[in-house]
Design a protein around this motif. Sequence first.
Motif, PDB file in Angstrom:
ATOM      1  N   VAL A  98      32.047 -37.463  -3.649  1.00 18.73           N
ATOM      2  CA  VAL A  98      32.694 -37.275  -2.358  1.00 18.73           C
ATOM      3  C   VAL A  98      33.479 -38.534  -2.017  1.00 18.73           C
ATOM      4  O   VAL A  98      32.919 -39.637  -2.026  1.00 18.73           O
ATOM      5  CB  VAL A  98      31.659 -37.013  -1.258  1.00 18.73           C
ATOM      6  N   GLY A  99      34.747 -38.359  -1.700  1.00 19.79           N
ATOM      7  CA  GLY A  99      35.578 -39.511  -1.376  1.00 19.79           C
ATOM      8  C   GLY A  99      35.363 -40.018   0.039  1.00 19.79           C
ATOM      9  O   GLY A  99      34.937 -39.279   0.924  1.00 19.79           O
ATOM     10  N   TYR A 100      35.677 -41.275   0.230  1.00 16.82           N
ATOM     11  CA  TYR A 100      35.645 -41.859   1.573  1.00 16.82           C
ATOM     12  C   TYR A 100      36.772 -41.298   2.442  1.00 16.82           C
ATOM     13  O   TYR A 100      36.675 -41.293   3.665  1.00 16.82           O
ATOM     14  CB  TYR A 100      35.823 -43.376   1.492  1.00 16.82           C
ATOM     15  N   TYR A 101      37.830 -40.833   1.799  1.00 16.09           N
ATOM     16  CA  TYR A 101      39.033 -40.450   2.511  1.00 16.09           C
ATOM     17  C   TYR A 101      39.277 -38.947   2.393  1.00 16.09           C
ATOM     18  O   TYR A 101      38.734 -38.277   1.528  1.00 16.09           O
ATOM     19  CB  TYR A 101      40.224 -41.215   1.937  1.00 16.09           C
ATOM     20  N   ALA A 102      40.151 -38.452   3.271  1.00 13.26           N
ATOM     21  CA  ALA A 102      40.505 -37.034   3.228  1.00 13.26           C
ATOM     22  C   ALA A 102      41.450 -36.731   2.072  1.00 13.26           C
ATOM     23  O   ALA A 102      41.452 -35.629   1.529  1.00 13.26           O
ATOM     24  CB  ALA A 102      41.153 -36.619   4.539  1.00 13.26           C
ATOM     25  N   GLY A 103      42.260 -37.698   1.730  1.00 11.57           N
ATOM     26  CA  GLY A 103      43.225 -37.488   0.654  1.00 11.57           C
ATOM     27  C   GLY A 103      44.061 -38.720   0.485  1.00 11.57           C
ATOM     28  O   GLY A 103      43.565 -39.826   0.642  1.00 11.57           O
ATOM     29  N   GLY A 104      45.308 -38.520   0.110  1.00 11.13           N
ATOM     30  CA  GLY A 104      46.233 -39.637  -0.027  1.00 11.13           C
ATOM     31  C   GLY A 104      45.986 -40.440  -1.274  1.00 11.13           C
ATOM     32  O   GLY A 104      44.851 -40.688  -1.644  1.00 11.13           O
ATOM     33  N   GLY A 105      47.004 -40.827  -1.948  1.00 10.36           N
ATOM     34  CA  GLY A 105      46.888 -41.642  -3.145  1.00 10.36           C
ATOM     35  C   GLY A 105      46.351 -40.844  -4.311  1.00 10.36           C
ATOM     36  O   GLY A 105      46.204 -39.626  -4.243  1.00 10.36           O
ATOM     37  N   ARG A 106      46.052 -41.539  -5.367  1.00 12.22           N
ATOM     38  CA  ARG A 106      45.599 -40.876  -6.584  1.00 12.22           C
ATOM     39  C   ARG A 106      44.078 -40.820  -6.669  1.00 12.22           C
ATOM     40  O   ARG A 106      43.531 -39.976  -7.357  1.00 12.22           O
ATOM     41  CB  ARG A 106      46.167 -41.607  -7.796  1.00 12.22           C
ATOM     42  N   ARG A 107      43.387 -41.728  -5.976  1.00 13.37           N
ATOM     43  CA  ARG A 107      41.923 -41.727  -5.869  1.00 13.37           C
ATOM     44  C   ARG A 107      41.253 -41.660  -7.227  1.00 13.37           C
ATOM     45  O   ARG A 107      40.416 -40.796  -7.474  1.00 13.37           O
ATOM     46  CB  ARG A 107      41.461 -40.569  -4.979  1.00 13.37           C
ATOM     47  N   THR A 108      41.595 -42.586  -8.084  1.00  8.15           N
ATOM     48  CA  THR A 108      41.052 -42.592  -9.439  1.00  8.15           C
ATOM     49  C   THR A 108      39.914 -43.570  -9.640  1.00  8.15           C
ATOM     50  O   THR A 108      39.316 -43.609 -10.711  1.00  8.15           O
ATOM     51  CB  THR A 108      42.159 -42.922 -10.448  1.00  8.15           C
ATOM     52  N   LEU A 109      39.612 -44.370  -8.637  1.00 10.71           N
ATOM     53  CA  LEU A 109      38.600 -45.411  -8.779  1.00 10.71           C
ATOM     54  C   LEU A 109      37.246 -44.955  -8.264  1.00 10.71           C
ATOM     55  O   LEU A 109      37.150 -44.406  -7.158  1.00 10.71           O
ATOM     56  CB  LEU A 109      39.020 -46.664  -8.022  1.00 10.71           C
ATOM     57  N   PRO A 110      36.173 -45.210  -9.004  1.00  3.70           N
ATOM     58  CA  PRO A 110      34.835 -44.865  -8.510  1.00  3.70           C
ATOM     59  C   PRO A 110      34.527 -45.492  -7.152  1.00  3.70           C
ATOM     60  O   PRO A 110      33.790 -44.901  -6.349  1.00  3.70           O
ATOM     61  CB  PRO A 110      33.906 -45.417  -9.599  1.00  3.70           C
ATOM     62  N   SER A 111      35.099 -46.650  -6.866  1.00  2.00           N
ATOM     63  CA  SER A 111      34.834 -47.334  -5.597  1.00  2.00           C
ATOM     64  C   SER A 111      35.405 -46.590  -4.395  1.00  2.00           C
ATOM     65  O   SER A 111      35.079 -46.915  -3.253  1.00  2.00           O
ATOM     66  CB  SER A 111      35.398 -48.753  -5.638  1.00  2.00           C
ATOM     67  N   GLU A 112      36.257 -45.602  -4.644  1.00  3.76           N
ATOM     68  CA  GLU A 112      36.833 -44.814  -3.559  1.00  3.76           C
ATOM     69  C   GLU A 112      35.962 -43.605  -3.194  1.00  3.76           C
ATOM     70  O   GLU A 112      36.346 -42.804  -2.353  1.00  3.76           O
ATOM     71  CB  GLU A 112      38.229 -44.332  -3.963  1.00  3.76           C
ATOM     72  N   TYR A 113      34.803 -43.516  -3.805  1.00  2.00           N
ATOM     73  CA  TYR A 113      33.916 -42.371  -3.595  1.00  2.00           C
ATOM     74  C   TYR A 113      32.562 -42.838  -3.072  1.00  2.00           C
ATOM     75  O   TYR A 113      32.010 -43.832  -3.553  1.00  2.00           O
ATOM     76  CB  TYR A 113      33.765 -41.571  -4.888  1.00  2.00           C
ATOM     77  N   ALA A 114      32.046 -42.092  -2.096  1.00  2.00           N
ATOM     78  CA  ALA A 114      30.862 -42.547  -1.370  1.00  2.00           C
ATOM     79  C   ALA A 114      29.565 -41.966  -1.897  1.00  2.00           C
ATOM     80  O   ALA A 114      28.533 -42.636  -1.897  1.00  2.00           O
ATOM     81  CB  ALA A 114      31.017 -42.188   0.104  1.00  2.00           C
ATOM     82  N   TYR A 115      29.593 -40.707  -2.287  1.00  2.00           N
ATOM     83  CA  TYR A 115      28.379 -40.027  -2.740  1.00  2.00           C
ATOM     84  C   TYR A 115      28.627 -39.450  -4.126  1.00  2.00           C
ATOM     85  O   TYR A 115      29.719 -38.983  -4.434  1.00  2.00           O
ATOM     86  CB  TYR A 115      27.992 -38.896  -1.784  1.00  2.00           C
ATOM     87  N   TRP A 116      27.549 -39.439  -4.925  1.00  2.00           N
ATOM     88  CA  TRP A 116      27.629 -38.973  -6.306  1.00  2.00           C
ATOM     89  C   TRP A 116      26.491 -38.027  -6.635  1.00  2.00           C
ATOM     90  O   TRP A 116      25.382 -38.166  -6.111  1.00  2.00           O
ATOM     91  CB  TRP A 116      27.547 -40.170  -7.260  1.00  2.00           C
ATOM     92  N   GLY A 117      26.769 -37.085  -7.509  1.00  2.00           N
ATOM     93  CA  GLY A 117      25.722 -36.239  -8.035  1.00  2.00           C
ATOM     94  C   GLY A 117      25.031 -36.900  -9.219  1.00  2.00           C
ATOM     95  O   GLY A 117      25.385 -38.013  -9.614  1.00  2.00           O
TER      96      GLY A 117
END
Length: 126
Positions: A98-117
Amino acid sequence: QVQLVESGGGLVQAGGSLRLTCATSGRSFKYNAMGWFRQAPGKEREFVAFIDWIGSNTNYADSVKGRFTISRDNAKSTVDLQMNSLKPEDSAVYYCAVGYYAGGGRRTLPSEYAYWGQGTQVTVSS
């Protein structure tokens, strides 16, 4: 308690298809971007695909572009990854996030995501 549970992994022959599903619970993420990553043994976790909160913008790693499709169903709180024309090099543990953001950018970095399965194993045999 936030949970992300991936399913749909398994063993498939090269050229085959699998569909991964990530089910979220604990809170609504309908306003968050979602992503899929993968990690093969001895390698770093790498970006696979991204979808914005409404599903209007997607982004893929070059290695999967044209073969994988990410989609989401906010009513069901799920995000899917359809994987076609699988190759042995696609073998890895696949994680949704789950990303920190709603969208925008390419969001390819793990650091841009808050929760993981916990991940689901995909093995492609040659």
